[in-house]
Design an enzyme around this catalytic site. Structure first.
Site, PDB file in Angstrom:
ATOM      1  N   ARG A 118       0.808  -1.230   0.000  1.00  0.00           N
ATOM      2  CA  ARG A 118       0.000   0.000   0.000  1.00  0.00           C
ATOM      3  C   ARG A 118       0.841   1.282   0.000  1.00  0.00           C
ATOM      4  O   ARG A 118       0.366   2.347   0.391  1.00  0.00           O
ATOM      5  CB  ARG A 118      -0.980   0.006   1.177  1.00  0.00           C
ATOM      6  CG  ARG A 118      -1.999  -1.122   1.132  1.00  0.00           C
ATOM      7  CD  ARG A 118      -3.072  -0.936   2.186  1.00  0.00           C
ATOM      8  NE  ARG A 118      -4.081  -1.993   2.085  1.00  0.00           N
ATOM      9  CZ  ARG A 118      -4.040  -3.123   2.788  1.00  0.00           C
ATOM     10  NH1 ARG A 118      -3.034  -3.335   3.634  1.00  0.00           N
ATOM     11  NH2 ARG A 118      -4.980  -4.035   2.661  1.00  0.00           N
ATOM     12  N   LYS A 140       1.551  10.504 -12.084  1.00  0.00           N
ATOM     13  CA  LYS A 140       0.736   9.536 -12.820  1.00  0.00           C
ATOM     14  C   LYS A 140       1.541   8.257 -13.001  1.00  0.00           C
ATOM     15  O   LYS A 140       2.653   8.281 -13.527  1.00  0.00           O
ATOM     16  CB  LYS A 140       0.350  10.079 -14.196  1.00  0.00           C
ATOM     17  CG  LYS A 140      -0.864  10.972 -14.219  1.00  0.00           C
ATOM     18  CD  LYS A 140      -1.235  11.255 -15.666  1.00  0.00           C
ATOM     19  CE  LYS A 140      -2.510  12.035 -15.803  1.00  0.00           C
ATOM     20  NZ  LYS A 140      -2.858  12.257 -17.224  1.00  0.00           N
ATOM     21  N   GLU A 182       6.439  16.034 -26.726  1.00  0.00           N
ATOM     22  CA  GLU A 182       5.908  16.485 -25.443  1.00  0.00           C
ATOM     23  C   GLU A 182       6.396  17.892 -25.114  1.00  0.00           C
ATOM     24  O   GLU A 182       5.668  18.700 -24.531  1.00  0.00           O
ATOM     25  CB  GLU A 182       6.308  15.505 -24.328  1.00  0.00           C
ATOM     26  CG  GLU A 182       5.727  14.106 -24.469  1.00  0.00           C
ATOM     27  CD  GLU A 182       4.253  14.003 -24.083  1.00  0.00           C
ATOM     28  OE1 GLU A 182       3.626  15.048 -23.795  1.00  0.00           O
ATOM     29  OE2 GLU A 182       3.727  12.874 -24.081  1.00  0.00           O
ATOM     30  N   LYS A 224       4.533  21.958 -16.001  1.00  0.00           N
ATOM     31  CA  LYS A 224       3.794  20.813 -15.480  1.00  0.00           C
ATOM     32  C   LYS A 224       3.608  20.928 -13.969  1.00  0.00           C
ATOM     33  O   LYS A 224       2.530  20.604 -13.443  1.00  0.00           O
ATOM     34  CB  LYS A 224       4.493  19.502 -15.828  1.00  0.00           C
ATOM     35  CG  LYS A 224       3.649  18.293 -15.422  1.00  0.00           C
ATOM     36  CD  LYS A 224       3.992  17.045 -16.176  1.00  0.00           C
ATOM     37  CE  LYS A 224       2.967  15.952 -15.906  1.00  0.00           C
ATOM     38  NZ  LYS A 224       3.274  14.693 -16.605  1.00  0.00           N
ATOM     39  N   GLU A 234      -6.291  15.550 -12.121  1.00  0.00           N
ATOM     40  CA  GLU A 234      -6.854  15.726 -13.458  1.00  0.00           C
ATOM     41  C   GLU A 234      -8.380  15.845 -13.469  1.00  0.00           C
ATOM     42  O   GLU A 234      -9.077  15.212 -14.262  1.00  0.00           O
ATOM     43  CB  GLU A 234      -6.408  14.570 -14.371  1.00  0.00           C
ATOM     44  CG  GLU A 234      -6.458  14.917 -15.853  1.00  0.00           C
ATOM     45  CD  GLU A 234      -5.845  13.838 -16.729  1.00  0.00           C
ATOM     46  OE1 GLU A 234      -6.601  13.144 -17.408  1.00  0.00           O
ATOM     47  OE2 GLU A 234      -4.608  13.697 -16.720  1.00  0.00           O
ATOM     48  N   ARG A 238      -5.525  20.062 -15.495  1.00  0.00           N
ATOM     49  CA  ARG A 238      -4.453  19.124 -15.860  1.00  0.00           C
ATOM     50  C   ARG A 238      -4.759  18.358 -17.138  1.00  0.00           C
ATOM     51  O   ARG A 238      -3.843  17.902 -17.830  1.00  0.00           O
ATOM     52  CB  ARG A 238      -4.192  18.144 -14.707  1.00  0.00           C
ATOM     53  CG  ARG A 238      -3.016  17.224 -14.984  1.00  0.00           C
ATOM     54  CD  ARG A 238      -2.581  16.419 -13.772  1.00  0.00           C
ATOM     55  NE  ARG A 238      -1.458  15.547 -14.119  1.00  0.00           N
ATOM     56  CZ  ARG A 238      -0.765  14.837 -13.245  1.00  0.00           C
ATOM     57  NH1 ARG A 238      -1.052  14.891 -11.960  1.00  0.00           N
ATOM     58  NH2 ARG A 238       0.236  14.073 -13.652  1.00  0.00           N
ATOM     59  N   ASN A 242      -2.982  16.538 -21.974  1.00  0.00           N
ATOM     60  CA  ASN A 242      -3.235  15.409 -22.869  1.00  0.00           C
ATOM     61  C   ASN A 242      -3.430  15.825 -24.325  1.00  0.00           C
ATOM     62  O   ASN A 242      -3.935  15.036 -25.130  1.00  0.00           O
ATOM     63  CB  ASN A 242      -4.474  14.638 -22.392  1.00  0.00           C
ATOM     64  CG  ASN A 242      -4.232  13.935 -21.069  1.00  0.00           C
ATOM     65  OD1 ASN A 242      -3.210  13.299 -20.872  1.00  0.00           O
ATOM     66  ND2 ASN A 242      -5.179  14.076 -20.152  1.00  0.00           N
ATOM     67  N   HIS A 245      -3.038  13.292 -27.138  1.00  0.00           N
ATOM     68  CA  HIS A 245      -2.962  11.954 -26.568  1.00  0.00           C
ATOM     69  C   HIS A 245      -4.169  11.085 -26.888  1.00  0.00           C
ATOM     70  O   HIS A 245      -4.028   9.867 -27.028  1.00  0.00           O
ATOM     71  CB  HIS A 245      -2.768  12.037 -25.051  1.00  0.00           C
ATOM     72  CG  HIS A 245      -1.392  12.457 -24.637  1.00  0.00           C
ATOM     73  ND1 HIS A 245      -0.847  13.675 -25.016  1.00  0.00           N
ATOM     74  CD2 HIS A 245      -0.443  11.837 -23.900  1.00  0.00           C
ATOM     75  CE1 HIS A 245       0.374  13.768 -24.511  1.00  0.00           C
ATOM     76  NE2 HIS A 245       0.648  12.674 -23.840  1.00  0.00           N
ATOM     77  N   HIS A 249      -2.986   7.861 -28.452  1.00  0.00           N
ATOM     78  CA  HIS A 249      -3.176   6.557 -27.805  1.00  0.00           C
ATOM     79  C   HIS A 249      -3.902   5.586 -28.727  1.00  0.00           C
ATOM     80  O   HIS A 249      -3.633   4.378 -28.717  1.00  0.00           O
ATOM     81  CB  HIS A 249      -3.958   6.716 -26.503  1.00  0.00           C
ATOM     82  CG  HIS A 249      -3.157   7.345 -25.393  1.00  0.00           C
ATOM     83  ND1 HIS A 249      -3.722   7.737 -24.205  1.00  0.00           N
ATOM     84  CD2 HIS A 249      -1.830   7.637 -25.298  1.00  0.00           C
ATOM     85  CE1 HIS A 249      -2.790   8.248 -23.425  1.00  0.00           C
ATOM     86  NE2 HIS A 249      -1.634   8.208 -24.064  1.00  0.00           N
ATOM     87  N   HIS A 262       5.622   6.509 -28.229  1.00  0.00           N
ATOM     88  CA  HIS A 262       4.562   7.343 -27.660  1.00  0.00           C
ATOM     89  C   HIS A 262       4.632   8.776 -28.189  1.00  0.00           C
ATOM     90  O   HIS A 262       3.617   9.346 -28.617  1.00  0.00           O
ATOM     91  CB  HIS A 262       4.675   7.348 -26.135  1.00  0.00           C
ATOM     92  CG  HIS A 262       3.710   8.266 -25.462  1.00  0.00           C
ATOM     93  ND1 HIS A 262       2.339   8.081 -25.513  1.00  0.00           N
ATOM     94  CD2 HIS A 262       3.907   9.394 -24.728  1.00  0.00           C
ATOM     95  CE1 HIS A 262       1.737   9.052 -24.838  1.00  0.00           C
ATOM     96  NE2 HIS A 262       2.665   9.856 -24.356  1.00  0.00           N
TER      97      HIS A 262
END
Length: 355
Positions: A118, A140, A182, A224, A234, A238, A242, A245, A249, A262
């Site tokens: 955890r 993330k 990016e 960022k 997000e 935020r 993306n 993306h 993706h 990517h």
């Protein structure tokens, strides 16, 4: 050394940027709260940078887990393998996990750190441009699923992000270019003056001049960090990070993870999002041309795969994390330096761009 802070109250952490940073052990050990350390890296980075990292960790109990290189290995099988190794090592919350590698290593390690018992302390040492300017900052963490990228993960912040710009000297040209997608994204969504700086400093960046690299990486991390401090999980602002993306993706999933890097898929996605914005009169044709030209200047793809249809895109985009109440949201530029998240893109517009 450039020093930034991601302001998250008690969970705030520094981003340190310097060439040959790993030659200064105190920069790393200052952020270690345990004597036991496990380094997760891949089979490419391991021989290049683990030796210098292990020297910096002299006096600590150091173990290593090596995963295969490539986006295709960012999956639950690799996650389980790392967890199993930690169990075999009798690691626990008294162990710090260090991610030494690119975005795949960082995302995978972060998800392991968030999940194992955890939560265990976690430090990012990103070695690719893409991970240095984007994925190592903000917490993330995730692995991919065959039906969608980054679908299994958690928000989990590191204790520190240590960026050694010297690691870029061993990065393949294609990987460096992928990271630039990016970088350019930040200019499009948030900072028109930074976008202009990128246009004017293309040669210095390509030649990896130290001053230019440090400024560029620091500015991306600064943007960022500002956004993450406002919206860590997000729920609002935020999401603009993306840009490109949702389309990107879909390309990665359709073509097979790792076949398109990517950053390459994000580059094509940025152009598609910009084309949508131009068609909706949110972006001037001259601004679209500047975005496309800057991506092309770094040898990035600016068109989607010719064999991908509108239906292919939609099938994958339906699994995007930005789908809410059955509606698909897109990040669209509204001029260079500003972007919005919207679900107001008609099927007619999408078909025109994606067909």
């Amino acid at each position: 050394m450039a020093t930034l802070t991601v302001e998250l109250g008690e969970r705030s952490y520094p981003i340190l940027i310097q060439a040959n940073l790993l030659d200064h052990p105190e920069v790393l050990t200052t952020h270690l709260v345990t004597k036991k350390v496990v380094v997760v890296t891949n089979d490419v980075v391991d021989p290049l940078y683990f030796p210098v990292l292990s020297e910096a960790l002299a006096g600590y109990e150091v173990s290593k887990i090596v995963v295969p290189d490539g986006e295709q290995h960012k999956n639950l099988q690799s996650f389980e393998m790392v967890i199993s190794k930690l169990l075999e090592m009798s690691a626990g919350r008294d162990t710090t996990l260090i991610a030494l590698g690119g975005g795949v290593v960082g995302d995978l390690s972060g998800f392991v750190a968030a999940s194992f018992q955890r939560g265990m302390p976690f430090i990012q040492i990103p070695t690719t441009l893409l991970s240095q300017v984007d994925s190592s900052v903000g917490g993330k963490t995730a692995v991919n699923h065959p039906l969608g990228k980054n679908m299994i993960g958690a928000f989990y912040q590191p204790k520190a992000v240590l960026i050694d710009t010297h690691s870029l000297s061993t990065l393949p040209k294609r990987e460096f270019a992928a990271g630039m997608a990016e970088v350019i994204k930040y200019g499009v969504i948030y900072d028109a003056s930074f976008f202009l700086w990128l246009e004017k400093n293309q040669q210095a960046i390509k030649q990896q001049e130290l001053v230019a690299l440090q400024y560029m990486i620091a500015r991306c991390c600064e943007i960022k960090a500002e956004i993450v401090a406002i919206d860590e999980r997000e729920s609002g602002l935020r999401a603009i990070l993306n840009l490109g993306h949702t389309f990107g993706h879909a390309i990665e999933a359709e073509k097979g993870y790792g076949n398109w890097l990517h950053g390459e898929a994000v580059s094509a996605g940025i152009v598609l999002a910009s084309a949508v914005a131009t068609k909706m009169n949110w972006l001037e044709a001259s601004e679209f041309s500047r975005i496309e030209s800057l991506l092309q200047a770094f040898d990035l793809p600016t068109v989607a795969p010719s064999d991908m249809t509108y239906d292919d895109f939609v099938r994958h985009m339906r699994h995007d994390k930005k789908v809410q109440t059955g509606q698909l949201f897109f990040v669209i530029p509204k001029g260079i330096g500003k972007a919005v998240v919207t679900n107001k893109i008609s099927e007619e517009v999408l078909r025109a761009i994606l067909s």
